[in-house]
Design a protein around this motif. Structure first.
Motif, mmCIF file in Angstrom:
data_model
loop_
_atom_site.group_PDB
_atom_site.id
_atom_site.type_symbol
_atom_site.label_atom_id
_atom_site.label_comp_id
_atom_site.label_asym_id
_atom_site.label_seq_id
_atom_site.Cartn_x
_atom_site.Cartn_y
_atom_site.Cartn_z
ATOM 1 N N GLU A 82 -15.177 24.680 11.064
ATOM 2 C CA GLU A 82 -16.525 24.652 10.480
ATOM 3 C C GLU A 82 -16.526 23.910 9.150
ATOM 4 O O GLU A 82 -17.492 23.208 8.820
ATOM 5 C CB GLU A 82 -17.034 26.081 10.288
ATOM 6 N N VAL A 83 -15.441 24.047 8.374
ATOM 7 C CA VAL A 83 -15.346 23.352 7.094
ATOM 8 C C VAL A 83 -15.417 21.838 7.314
ATOM 9 O O VAL A 83 -16.182 21.130 6.651
ATOM 10 C CB VAL A 83 -14.037 23.727 6.363
ATOM 11 N N VAL A 84 -14.611 21.341 8.257
ATOM 12 C CA VAL A 84 -14.602 19.893 8.526
ATOM 13 C C VAL A 84 -15.949 19.443 9.073
ATOM 14 O O VAL A 84 -16.490 18.405 8.658
ATOM 15 C CB VAL A 84 -13.465 19.541 9.508
ATOM 16 N N ASP A 85 -16.517 20.215 9.999
ATOM 17 C CA ASP A 85 -17.826 19.860 10.556
ATOM 18 C C ASP A 85 -18.887 19.812 9.455
ATOM 19 O O ASP A 85 -19.772 18.943 9.467
ATOM 20 C CB ASP A 85 -18.233 20.867 11.626
ATOM 21 N N THR A 86 -18.799 20.739 8.507
ATOM 22 C CA THR A 86 -19.748 20.756 7.391
ATOM 23 C C THR A 86 -19.567 19.529 6.501
ATOM 24 O O THR A 86 -20.547 18.907 6.074
ATOM 25 C CB THR A 86 -19.559 22.039 6.562
ATOM 26 N N LEU A 106 -7.556 20.657 1.211
ATOM 27 C CA LEU A 106 -6.156 20.546 1.625
ATOM 28 C C LEU A 106 -5.217 21.055 0.542
ATOM 29 O O LEU A 106 -4.242 21.757 0.829
ATOM 30 C CB LEU A 106 -5.830 19.088 1.964
ATOM 31 N N ASP A 107 -5.521 20.738 -0.709
ATOM 32 C CA ASP A 107 -4.681 21.215 -1.816
ATOM 33 C C ASP A 107 -4.684 22.737 -1.900
ATOM 34 O O ASP A 107 -3.644 23.359 -2.186
ATOM 35 C CB ASP A 107 -5.188 20.618 -3.144
ATOM 36 N N ILE A 108 -5.834 23.329 -1.639
ATOM 37 C CA ILE A 108 -5.916 24.795 -1.657
ATOM 38 C C ILE A 108 -5.133 25.380 -0.489
ATOM 39 O O ILE A 108 -4.439 26.399 -0.625
ATOM 40 C CB ILE A 108 -7.392 25.262 -1.618
ATOM 41 N N LEU A 109 -5.234 24.742 0.674
ATOM 42 C CA LEU A 109 -4.500 25.207 1.844
ATOM 43 C C LEU A 109 -2.987 25.181 1.604
ATOM 44 O O LEU A 109 -2.258 26.047 2.079
ATOM 45 C CB LEU A 109 -4.848 24.350 3.065
ATOM 46 N N VAL A 110 -2.530 24.169 0.856
ATOM 47 C CA VAL A 110 -1.102 24.088 0.530
ATOM 48 C C VAL A 110 -0.649 25.360 -0.184
ATOM 49 O O VAL A 110 0.445 25.880 0.051
ATOM 50 C CB VAL A 110 -0.817 22.847 -0.343
ATOM 51 N N ALA A 141 -2.074 21.713 9.923
ATOM 52 C CA ALA A 141 -2.046 20.515 10.767
ATOM 53 C C ALA A 141 -3.340 20.378 11.568
ATOM 54 O O ALA A 141 -3.850 19.265 11.762
ATOM 55 C CB ALA A 141 -0.848 20.585 11.710
ATOM 56 N N ALA A 142 -3.894 21.489 12.012
ATOM 57 C CA ALA A 142 -5.151 21.463 12.761
ATOM 58 C C ALA A 142 -6.292 20.963 11.877
ATOM 59 O O ALA A 142 -7.172 20.218 12.335
ATOM 60 C CB ALA A 142 -5.473 22.853 13.305
ATOM 61 N N TYR A 143 -6.291 21.371 10.617
ATOM 62 C CA TYR A 143 -7.303 20.894 9.669
ATOM 63 C C TYR A 143 -7.206 19.373 9.521
ATOM 64 O O TYR A 143 -8.211 18.650 9.618
ATOM 65 C CB TYR A 143 -7.112 21.578 8.312
ATOM 66 N N LEU A 144 -5.989 18.872 9.302
ATOM 67 C CA LEU A 144 -5.801 17.428 9.151
ATOM 68 C C LEU A 144 -6.193 16.682 10.423
ATOM 69 O O LEU A 144 -6.818 15.611 10.369
ATOM 70 C CB LEU A 144 -4.336 17.135 8.816
ATOM 71 N N SER A 145 -5.835 17.235 11.557
ATOM 72 C CA SER A 145 -6.145 16.591 12.825
ATOM 73 C C SER A 145 -7.650 16.453 13.020
ATOM 74 O O SER A 145 -8.141 15.411 13.474
ATOM 75 C CB SER A 145 -5.540 17.389 13.981
ATOM 76 N N ARG A 146 -8.396 17.489 12.653
ATOM 77 C CA ARG A 146 -9.848 17.429 12.831
ATOM 78 C C ARG A 146 -10.473 16.428 11.861
ATOM 79 O O ARG A 146 -11.450 15.755 12.194
ATOM 80 C CB ARG A 146 -10.462 18.816 12.654
ATOM 81 N N VAL A 147 -9.919 16.330 10.648
ATOM 82 C CA VAL A 147 -10.394 15.306 9.724
ATOM 83 C C VAL A 147 -10.180 13.924 10.339
ATOM 84 O O VAL A 147 -11.056 13.054 10.321
ATOM 85 C CB VAL A 147 -9.671 15.405 8.367
ATOM 86 N N TRP A 156 1.985 15.250 9.020
ATOM 87 C CA TRP A 156 1.570 15.585 10.381
ATOM 88 C C TRP A 156 2.595 15.086 11.390
ATOM 89 O O TRP A 156 2.955 15.786 12.331
ATOM 90 C CB TRP A 156 0.197 14.980 10.649
ATOM 91 N N ASP A 157 3.086 13.861 11.199
ATOM 92 C CA ASP A 157 4.075 13.309 12.118
ATOM 93 C C ASP A 157 5.356 14.148 12.125
ATOM 94 O O ASP A 157 5.964 14.379 13.163
ATOM 95 C CB ASP A 157 4.414 11.862 11.718
ATOM 96 N N GLU A 158 5.748 14.612 10.936
ATOM 97 C CA GLU A 158 6.953 15.438 10.845
ATOM 98 C C GLU A 158 6.773 16.747 11.600
ATOM 99 O O GLU A 158 7.682 17.231 12.270
ATOM 100 C CB GLU A 158 7.285 15.726 9.378
#
Length: 374
Positions: free
Chosen positions: A293-297, A318-322, A332-338, A360-362
């Motif tokens: 929902e965050v990415v969709d928003t 992303l920085d907060i997720l770290v 990784a799912a967040y990055l993939s959706r972006v 993500w590749d790693e």
């Protein structure tokens, strides 16, 4: 009795519809399993006009017509209800659905069976390609009621089937419910999707596929009324409606889920501390759904329409997720959706000082082996 799913029933209706003279069909099943919805959808997909008749609220003359005296011949003839004229008007491309057949009186059942047998009402002959479907509940220990069915029906006047309850996966694929309902049903499973009527309190609501579908329509409609997801008012309204259509135990459990899991994605984007504090407390499934929902928003809200502003906001999330998200799979799912929305932005985001794409590749190479489970 042959047991079938909603899709199996629609296939039978579709095949029967192709015959020059379709035979009548009868569908039994527990309340709320989707008998009416599946039949209506089948008619619409076939291009047939759907004509529902609830037999629990009609009398025999509503089916076979009223006798009228002709002064000239001194005889009577039946004046048929207007609904039968629809078959001729649409050249037989109709589907009459006599619902609640098992609630109808014997006279009404008899009137319907006369039509089923001959496809005629007094002097009116229905086009041969007219379709007739009957449906009803079986009745039994769950508190549902059903009249005794005459053996005239079961003796070859209709093909008879029983619709089984949909699985969780089938219901989710069909309904595509609001996120808060989807995550709850996935988490609680079949026992949350279906309960049983309370025999000691016949007025109490109970959970079934239909009641969840109705609740879902209301939940989706709240935002159109200006009641925003994540707000206290939104949570309060969802809970009120849940208690009005689900049984007490499931409504209480769902209410807790709503209060614990509904977080406004905009609050996460704007780094509202209370929102992130709630985020870390919810389970993995809800966190995945919320970040979707965050990415969709980010990509659909006017507040982040400017690409530079959107990229900055995505990087801050992303920085907060770290710092707060321990599960690599969720990050990784967040990055993939972006990346699904904007590949260039995905390549420009950084994770711990290096391009997020490399991270993500790693993860992909490692098969997410280092991910934690919660």
């Amino acid at each position: 009795m042959e047991k079938i799913t909603a899709n199996g029933w629609k296939k039978i209706v579709a095949e029967m519809s192709q015959l020059p003279n379709p035979k009548s069909l009868m569908l039994f099943g527990d309340p709320g399993t989707g008998k009416t919805v599946a039949t209506r959808e089948a008619a619409e997909e076939l291009g047939r006009k759907y004509i529902p008749v609830s037999l629990g609220r009609v009398e025999a003359p509503d089916i076979k017509g009223l006798p009228m005296l002709c002064e000239e011949t001194k005889t009577t003839s039946f004046f048929p209800p207007a609904m039968w004229l629809e078959a001729e008007k649409h050249k037989g491309m109709v589907l009459y659905h006599f619902d609640e057949f098992t609630l109808a009186s014997g006279d009404v059942q008899g009137a319907v069976l006369d039509v089923v047998q001959s496809k005629s009402i007094d002097e009116i002959q229905l086009p041969p390609n007219t379709m007739i479907v009957l449906s009803g509940n079986k009745g039994g220990d769950d508190g549902t009621f059903a009249q005794v069915i005459t053996s005239a029906l079961t003796g070859g006047r209709a093909f008879i089937y029983e619709m089984v309850r949909p699985s969780v996966t089938e219901w989710l694929q069909y309904q595509k419910p609001a996120q808060t309902i989807e995550t709850y049903i996935k988490k609680r499973g079949f026992d949350a999707l279906f309960s049983h009527p309370d025999k000691d309190d016949p007025l109490a609501p109970w959970a079934n596929a239909r009641s969840w579908s109705v609740l879902d329509e209301v939940v989706k409609g709240l935002e159109s009324l200006g009641i925003k997801p994540g707000t206290d008012n939104y949570k309060e309204r969802v809970v009120v409606y849940a208690r009005g259509i689900l049984n007490a135990k499931i409504a209480k459990d769902f209410s807790k889920h709503v209060n614990d899991s509904i977080i406004d994605p905009k609050d996460l984007i704007n780094n509202v501390s209370e929102a992130w504090a709630s985020y870390v407390k919810i389970d993995k499934l809800n966190r995945l759904a919320l970040l979707k929902e965050v990415v969709d928003t980010l990509f659909n809200s006017k507040e982040w329409k400017d690409k530079a502003v959107r990229k900055d906001a995505a990087q801050k999330v992303l920085d907060i997720l770290v710092k707060k998200e321990k599960n690599d799979e969720i990050k990784a799912a967040y990055l993939s959706r972006v990346g699904d929305n904007d590949l260039l932005m995905y390549e420009e985001l950084t994770y711990k000082g290096k391009p997020a794409g490399e991270y993500w590749d790693e993860l992909m190479k490692a098969g997410l082996k280092g991910s934690k489970k919660n």
